[in-house]
Design a protein around this motif. Structure first.
Motif, short mmCIF file in Angstrom:
data_model
loop_
_atom_site.label_atom_id
_atom_site.label_comp_id
_atom_site.label_asym_id
_atom_site.label_seq_id
_atom_site.Cartn_x
_atom_site.Cartn_y
_atom_site.Cartn_z
N GLU A 115 -39.44 -7.21 20.35
CA GLU A 115 -40.41 -6.13 20.60
C GLU A 115 -39.75 -5.09 21.49
OE1 GLU A 115 -44.32 -9.07 20.48
OE2 GLU A 115 -43.56 -8.37 22.42
N TYR A 116 -39.82 -3.85 21.06
CA TYR A 116 -39.22 -2.75 21.82
C TYR A 116 -40.35 -1.85 22.33
CZ TYR A 116 -35.16 -3.91 18.84
OH TYR A 116 -34.14 -4.55 18.18
N ALA A 117 -40.23 -1.39 23.59
CA ALA A 117 -41.20 -0.44 24.14
C ALA A 117 -40.45 0.52 25.05
CB ALA A 117 -42.29 -1.16 24.92
N ALA A 118 -40.91 1.77 25.11
CA ALA A 118 -40.25 2.74 25.98
C ALA A 118 -41.17 3.91 26.27
CB ALA A 118 -38.96 3.25 25.32
N SER A 119 -40.90 4.56 27.40
CA SER A 119 -41.57 5.83 27.72
C SER A 119 -40.57 6.74 28.42
CB SER A 119 -42.80 5.57 28.60
OG SER A 119 -42.40 4.91 29.78
N THR A 120 -40.85 8.04 28.38
CA THR A 120 -39.88 9.01 28.88
C THR A 120 -40.57 10.11 29.68
OG1 THR A 120 -38.11 10.51 28.16
CG2 THR A 120 -40.04 10.41 26.76
N ASP A 121 -39.79 10.85 30.50
CA ASP A 121 -40.38 12.00 31.19
C ASP A 121 -39.93 13.34 30.58
OD1 ASP A 121 -37.81 12.10 32.18
OD2 ASP A 121 -38.33 11.68 34.27
N LYS A 122 -39.07 13.28 29.54
CA LYS A 122 -38.69 14.48 28.76
C LYS A 122 -38.55 14.04 27.31
CE LYS A 122 -35.77 16.84 32.11
NZ LYS A 122 -34.36 16.93 32.51
N ALA A 123 -38.84 14.92 26.38
CA ALA A 123 -38.70 14.55 24.96
C ALA A 123 -37.26 14.13 24.67
CB ALA A 123 -39.10 15.72 24.08
N THR A 124 -37.11 13.03 23.97
CA THR A 124 -35.76 12.51 23.63
C THR A 124 -35.78 11.81 22.28
OG1 THR A 124 -33.97 11.02 24.32
CG2 THR A 124 -36.20 10.31 24.89
N PRO A 125 -34.67 11.88 21.54
CA PRO A 125 -34.57 11.03 20.36
C PRO A 125 -34.49 9.57 20.80
CG PRO A 125 -32.80 12.68 20.40
CD PRO A 125 -33.47 12.70 21.73
N LEU A 126 -35.07 8.68 20.05
CA LEU A 126 -35.00 7.26 20.38
C LEU A 126 -35.06 6.45 19.09
CD1 LEU A 126 -34.84 5.29 22.77
CD2 LEU A 126 -37.32 5.17 22.73
N ASN A 127 -34.14 5.50 18.96
CA ASN A 127 -34.05 4.69 17.74
C ASN A 127 -33.39 3.37 18.13
OD1 ASN A 127 -34.16 4.05 15.01
ND2 ASN A 127 -32.28 5.18 14.49
#
Ligand code: BGC
Length: 365
Positions: free
Chosen positions: A176-188
């Motif tokens: 299970e993968y989860a993530a959050s960011t404070d600036k828009a970013t590509p994520l894969n």
């Protein structure tokens, strides 16, 4: 349970000569009631062992890799590792987002054409993660967390990432993968395990029987970057809707096979609803009877037949990994998505939560 050979203490010597931040590299074992075992190190979140039975109940480790972390640190084609921020290739190591151009490290050069691959020179596969064991009924787990700082390998935003490995009593390894960011970013995010269902060190994977639930794939150019087309697999070496051996078409003169030196392509999975957990792939190995199914919420899967293995790396069984001695099934968003407006978006925005689930399910027949 911890495997002592992997225990390493990393100390940073600060410029004033003092010692600071001791981060431990450790290996953790997950075990289920049926005797299956998975070992994971918090260095790169690497899955170092996957021990599963054959049709006679004999167990073997079916994951390629090494016996020590220092070997992973020396040279690895991403054996078993967590891949981030962006699994697969980004053309020319660059993308535009919010009116700005971002330049990433170019760390790969298929057929002489430079690109960014698997998160760069120090991606998520080469960092030490915080690790915590967790348990719930019928499942043992390991949670790995880290903050990827703003600017890491050229990517924008502070990104908080959690990857949880679960081994269940239904013989599933669930990630299970989860993530959050404070600036828009590509994520894969993905996992780069290499498999040989005969057992690690047991030679070719060309005799494994594969099927993929995909009517379309994303053809690539010479630099292994998608052309943007979603091509039908019909009447091509990419039609895996009927199970057949990995080796059947691997020496085809199809230009796509020539570019990839074999199979190394992203498939657009057939799904009635995006983001639902569906069966993507099934692999069967006839001599052992082992079957591995891959289920995912992701829109795509990279099938890679180990074409860049060349005998130069010696694995944990003491034997060199020769050409096509392992295969990967990497669940993912499509390669180069940040530059391909028609592909499903791989951009994570502040305030949104990234989630993704992949299951490797082990049975026999
Ligand atoms: C890619 C291959 C690449 C390999 C590196 C795979 O995910 O599809 O092209 O060479 O990773 O180990």
């Amino acid at each position: 349970m911890r495997a002592p050979p992997f225990l390493t203490l990393i100390c940073l010597v600060l410029f004033n000569g003092s010692l600071a931040v001791a981060q431990q590299i450790e290996t953790f074992q997950l075990k289920n009631d049926n005797g299956l075992k998975v070992e994971i190190t918090n260095y790169g979140g690497i899955i170092t062992k996957i021990i599963v039975p054959d049709r006679n109940g004999d167990f073997a480790d079916i994951a390629l890799g090494y016996n020590t972390v220092s070997e992973y640190q020396k040279a690895t084609p991403y054996f078993g590792a967590i891949i981030g921020r962006f699994g697969n290739r980004i053309a020319n190591g660059s993308f535009k987002l919010g009116g700005k151009t971002y330049n990433l490290v170019k760390n790969n050069e298929p057929n002489g054409i430079a690109c960014h691959l698997h998160g760069g020179t120090k991606g998520f596969d080469k960092v030490i993660w915080n690790a915590k064991r967790i348990n719930k009924k019928g499942e043992q787990g390991l949670t790995l967390t880290r903050r990827s700082p703003d600017g890491e390998e050229g990517y924008p935003g502070n990104l908080d990432v959690t990857v949880t490995y679960w081994l269940t009593n239904s013989n599933e390894l669930r990630i299970e993968y989860a993530a959050s960011t404070d600036k828009a970013t590509p994520l894969n995010l993905t996992n780069h395990s290499y498999f040989n269902l005969k057992g690690d060190g047991n030679g070719t994977i060309l005799d494994h029987i594969l099927s993929l639930n995909a009517s379309r794939y994303t053809p690539v150019d010479q630099g292994l970057i998608p052309t943007g087309e979603l091509a039908p697999v019909d009447n091509s070496p990419f039609d895996w809707r009927t199970p057949h051996s990995i080796g059947r078409d691997i020496d085809s003169t199809h230009p796509q096979i020539v570019y990839g030196l074999g199979h190394d392509h992203n498939f657009a999975l057939d799904k009635s609803e995006p983001k639902t957990l569906t069966l993507a792939a099934t692999v069967y190995e006839p001599t052992s009877g082992r079957v591995m199914e891959v289920l995912t919420t992701e829109p795509g899967i990279q099938f890679y037949s180990g074409n860049f293995l060349d005998g130069s790396l010696t694995g944990k069984s003491g034997k060199p990994y020769e050409f096509r001695n392992g295969f990967c099934l990497e669940t993912q968003h499509f390669p180069d998505s940040p530059n391909q407006p028609s592909f499903p978006s791989s951009i994570l925005h502040p305030g949104d939560e990234y989630t993704s689930t992949t299951i490797y399910r082990f049975t026999t027949k």
